[in-house]
Design a protein around this motif. Structure first.
Motif, PDB file in Angstrom:
ATOM      1  N   LEU A   1       0.838  -1.200   0.000  1.00  0.00           N
ATOM      2  CA  LEU A   1       0.000   0.000   0.000  1.00  0.00           C
ATOM      3  C   LEU A   1       0.876   1.253   0.000  1.00  0.00           C
ATOM      4  O   LEU A   1       0.613   2.201  -0.741  1.00  0.00           O
ATOM      5  CB  LEU A   1      -0.916  -0.005   1.220  1.00  0.00           C
ATOM      6  N   ALA A   2       1.903   1.269   0.834  1.00  0.00           N
ATOM      7  CA  ALA A   2       2.767   2.444   0.949  1.00  0.00           C
ATOM      8  C   ALA A   2       3.405   2.796  -0.389  1.00  0.00           C
ATOM      9  O   ALA A   2       3.574   3.979  -0.728  1.00  0.00           O
ATOM     10  CB  ALA A   2       3.838   2.206   2.006  1.00  0.00           C
ATOM     11  N   ARG A   3       3.775   1.809  -1.162  1.00  0.00           N
ATOM     12  CA  ARG A   3       4.386   2.073  -2.465  1.00  0.00           C
ATOM     13  C   ARG A   3       3.439   2.858  -3.373  1.00  0.00           C
ATOM     14  O   ARG A   3       3.873   3.676  -4.183  1.00  0.00           O
ATOM     15  CB  ARG A   3       4.787   0.757  -3.123  1.00  0.00           C
ATOM     16  N   ARG A   4       2.161   2.627  -3.224  1.00  0.00           N
ATOM     17  CA  ARG A   4       1.176   3.325  -4.040  1.00  0.00           C
ATOM     18  C   ARG A   4       0.823   4.694  -3.467  1.00  0.00           C
ATOM     19  O   ARG A   4       0.435   5.601  -4.206  1.00  0.00           O
ATOM     20  CB  ARG A   4      -0.073   2.451  -4.166  1.00  0.00           C
ATOM     21  N   LEU A   5       0.975   4.844  -2.165  1.00  0.00           N
ATOM     22  CA  LEU A   5       0.666   6.124  -1.534  1.00  0.00           C
ATOM     23  C   LEU A   5       1.701   7.194  -1.871  1.00  0.00           C
ATOM     24  O   LEU A   5       1.453   8.385  -1.646  1.00  0.00           O
ATOM     25  CB  LEU A   5       0.593   5.954  -0.019  1.00  0.00           C
ATOM     26  N   ALA A   6       2.836   6.800  -2.386  1.00  0.00           N
ATOM     27  CA  ALA A   6       3.876   7.769  -2.749  1.00  0.00           C
ATOM     28  C   ALA A   6       3.389   8.757  -3.798  1.00  0.00           C
ATOM     29  O   ALA A   6       3.968   9.829  -3.966  1.00  0.00           O
ATOM     30  CB  ALA A   6       5.116   7.033  -3.254  1.00  0.00           C
ATOM     31  N   ARG A   7       2.293   8.415  -4.484  1.00  0.00           N
ATOM     32  CA  ARG A   7       1.766   9.290  -5.530  1.00  0.00           C
ATOM     33  C   ARG A   7       0.667  10.219  -5.034  1.00  0.00           C
ATOM     34  O   ARG A   7       0.111  10.986  -5.824  1.00  0.00           O
ATOM     35  CB  ARG A   7       1.226   8.435  -6.684  1.00  0.00           C
ATOM     36  N   VAL A   8       0.332  10.157  -3.755  1.00  0.00           N
ATOM     37  CA  VAL A   8      -0.753  10.985  -3.213  1.00  0.00           C
ATOM     38  C   VAL A   8      -0.171  12.277  -2.656  1.00  0.00           C
ATOM     39  O   VAL A   8       0.528  12.252  -1.635  1.00  0.00           O
ATOM     40  CB  VAL A   8      -1.533  10.226  -2.122  1.00  0.00           C
ATOM     41  N   PRO A   9      -0.446  13.426  -3.254  1.00  0.00           N
ATOM     42  CA  PRO A   9       0.169  14.682  -2.797  1.00  0.00           C
ATOM     43  C   PRO A   9      -0.407  15.154  -1.470  1.00  0.00           C
ATOM     44  O   PRO A   9      -1.585  14.965  -1.181  1.00  0.00           O
ATOM     45  CB  PRO A   9      -0.164  15.664  -3.924  1.00  0.00           C
ATOM     46  N   GLY A  10       0.450  15.772  -0.662  1.00  0.00           N
ATOM     47  CA  GLY A  10       0.009  16.367   0.587  1.00  0.00           C
ATOM     48  C   GLY A  10      -0.320  15.380   1.678  1.00  0.00           C
ATOM     49  O   GLY A  10      -0.910  15.742   2.700  1.00  0.00           O
TER      50      GLY A  10
ATOM     51  N   LEU B   1       8.164   5.117   1.222  1.00  0.00           N
ATOM     52  CA  LEU B   1       7.758   6.512   1.031  1.00  0.00           C
ATOM     53  C   LEU B   1       8.923   7.492   1.137  1.00  0.00           C
ATOM     54  O   LEU B   1       8.724   8.710   1.041  1.00  0.00           O
ATOM     55  CB  LEU B   1       6.703   6.879   2.080  1.00  0.00           C
ATOM     56  N   ALA B   2      10.124   6.978   1.323  1.00  0.00           N
ATOM     57  CA  ALA B   2      11.273   7.836   1.619  1.00  0.00           C
ATOM     58  C   ALA B   2      11.556   8.851   0.527  1.00  0.00           C
ATOM     59  O   ALA B   2      12.010   9.966   0.810  1.00  0.00           O
ATOM     60  CB  ALA B   2      12.510   6.966   1.872  1.00  0.00           C
ATOM     61  N   HIS B   3      11.308   8.508  -0.724  1.00  0.00           N
ATOM     62  CA  HIS B   3      11.639   9.401  -1.832  1.00  0.00           C
ATOM     63  C   HIS B   3      10.397  10.070  -2.425  1.00  0.00           C
ATOM     64  O   HIS B   3      10.468  10.638  -3.523  1.00  0.00           O
ATOM     65  CB  HIS B   3      12.382   8.627  -2.924  1.00  0.00           C
ATOM     66  N   ALA B   4       9.286  10.012  -1.711  1.00  0.00           N
ATOM     67  CA  ALA B   4       8.071  10.684  -2.167  1.00  0.00           C
ATOM     68  C   ALA B   4       8.103  12.133  -1.694  1.00  0.00           C
ATOM     69  O   ALA B   4       7.909  12.416  -0.509  1.00  0.00           O
ATOM     70  CB  ALA B   4       6.833   9.966  -1.618  1.00  0.00           C
ATOM     71  N   ASN B   5       8.362  13.043  -2.599  1.00  0.00           N
ATOM     72  CA  ASN B   5       8.574  14.444  -2.240  1.00  0.00           C
ATOM     73  C   ASN B   5       7.341  15.103  -1.626  1.00  0.00           C
ATOM     74  O   ASN B   5       7.461  16.030  -0.830  1.00  0.00           O
ATOM     75  CB  ASN B   5       9.011  15.239  -3.477  1.00  0.00           C
ATOM     76  N   ARG B   6       6.158  14.643  -1.996  1.00  0.00           N
ATOM     77  CA  ARG B   6       4.939  15.299  -1.545  1.00  0.00           C
ATOM     78  C   ARG B   6       4.285  14.574  -0.372  1.00  0.00           C
ATOM     79  O   ARG B   6       3.156  14.872  -0.002  1.00  0.00           O
ATOM     80  CB  ARG B   6       3.951  15.416  -2.705  1.00  0.00           C
ATOM     81  N   VAL B   7       4.970  13.603   0.205  1.00  0.00           N
ATOM     82  CA  VAL B   7       4.430  12.847   1.337  1.00  0.00           C
ATOM     83  C   VAL B   7       5.332  13.045   2.558  1.00  0.00           C
ATOM     84  O   VAL B   7       6.550  12.853   2.474  1.00  0.00           O
ATOM     85  CB  VAL B   7       4.332  11.338   1.006  1.00  0.00           C
TER      86      VAL B   7
END
Length: 299
Positions: A95-104, A118-124
């Motif tokens: 699930l976390a791998r997919r949440l990387a695309r959810v902004p804010g 999620l470490a490299h998800a800039n908007r999370v």
């Protein structure tokens, strides 16, 4: 395979030995009679599986297609700008791998694997609990983890576990993990359980989430002959749990249809929705996606 992984699904066994699930189920029943393994709904575990907990390397290879479909569907429940908590587990890692695309998004977790995804998800924004590292599942547990969650309030909690029954709800085999999961639940307005069909009807030592606290279950479609899993789903629905079923296998004809990614519709818990479990697990309507969503209520 069971000795190497600690547990395995009938679907996976049938794929490896290239035979039908009916044949595998008969063989598993014979092996159980000899005391070589214990049957579980949709799978098998080593004897004494009630208290045994497989480590991450073993769990990561179990029901991978099902976990992917469940994660796809669960990701559709998360909206831009939400604050959520995500517990430890291989399904929540997906699930976390997919949440990387959810902004804010703000994600509070005690799982190193979730944080890594999620470490490299800039908007999370990722917030980790304190605690002591439990190496078997890369999770932070203990009083430090629980205390860091005090006073926290988020919209949703996404949790997995070792077993799920209508009678006891979600459970796990480790006391420290169960205690942290309970703290995660207390921080959330809604509780979403992610559990593939092999966990349905399985009861383990420590209860984490009682059935009446579970808002929604996201699972995969049980095998055709797994009547007990379907019965457990119906029992959960009868107690007010909203059921979302993701199609993890190809429909007739071989075309792979992804699970639905949109937020799940439906009335509030306690209202009556049309249809039933059998309709939910039946043939899809013309043009409908294989990843189906159905909210079932107490009649």
């Amino acid at each position: 395979m069971v000795r190497a992984n600690g547990a395995v699904s009938l679907r996976e066994l049938a794929r490896v030995v290239q035979t039908s699930e009916v044949t595998v189920r008969r063989d598993v029943r014979a092996l159980e009679a000899e005391g070589l393994l214990d049957r579980r709904h949709g799978g098998a575990v080593l004897p004494g599986g009630f208290t045994r907990e497989s480590g991450f390397p073993q769990k990561s290879h179990l029901a991978t297609a099902e976990k992917t479909a469940i994660a796809d569907l669960a990701a559709g429940l998360v909206e831009e700008g939400e604050a959520i908590v995500v517990g430890a587990g291989t399904t929540t890692q997906e699930l976390a791998r997919r949440l990387a695309r959810v902004p804010g998004l703000t994600v509070v977790t005690n799982s190193l694997l979730v944080a890594q995804a999620l470490a490299h998800a800039n908007r999370v924004e990722v917030v980790m609990t304190g605690g002591t590292l439990r190496g078997s599942n890369y999770a932070l547990v203990g009083s430090g983890a629980e205390q860091s969650l005090q006073g926290l309030r988020v919209s949703k909690a996404f949790l997995s576990g070792s077993g799920l029954t209508a009678e006891r709800g979600l459970s796990t085999s480790n006391m420290l993990s169960a205690s942290v999961d309970r703290a995660l639940v207390q921080a959330a307005a809604e509780v979403v359980v992610l559990a593939d069909h092999t966990k349905l009807g399985t009861d383990t030592m420590f209860q984490t989430v009682p059935t009446d606290v579970i808002t929604r279950l996201v699972t995969d479609e049980p095998p055709v002959h797994d009547d007990r899993a379907a019965t457990e789903l119906q029992a959960l629905a009868d107690q007010g749990v909203q059921i979302a079923v993701a199609g993890a296998s190809s429909p007739p004809g071989g075309e792979q249809v992804p699970a639905r990614r949109a937020p799940l519709p439906g009335p509030r818990r306690g209202q009556v929705a049309g249809g039933g479990l059998r309709g939910m697990l039946g043939e899809p309507a013309a043009g409908a996606e294989r990843g189906r969503v159905a909210d079932l209520r107490r009649r």
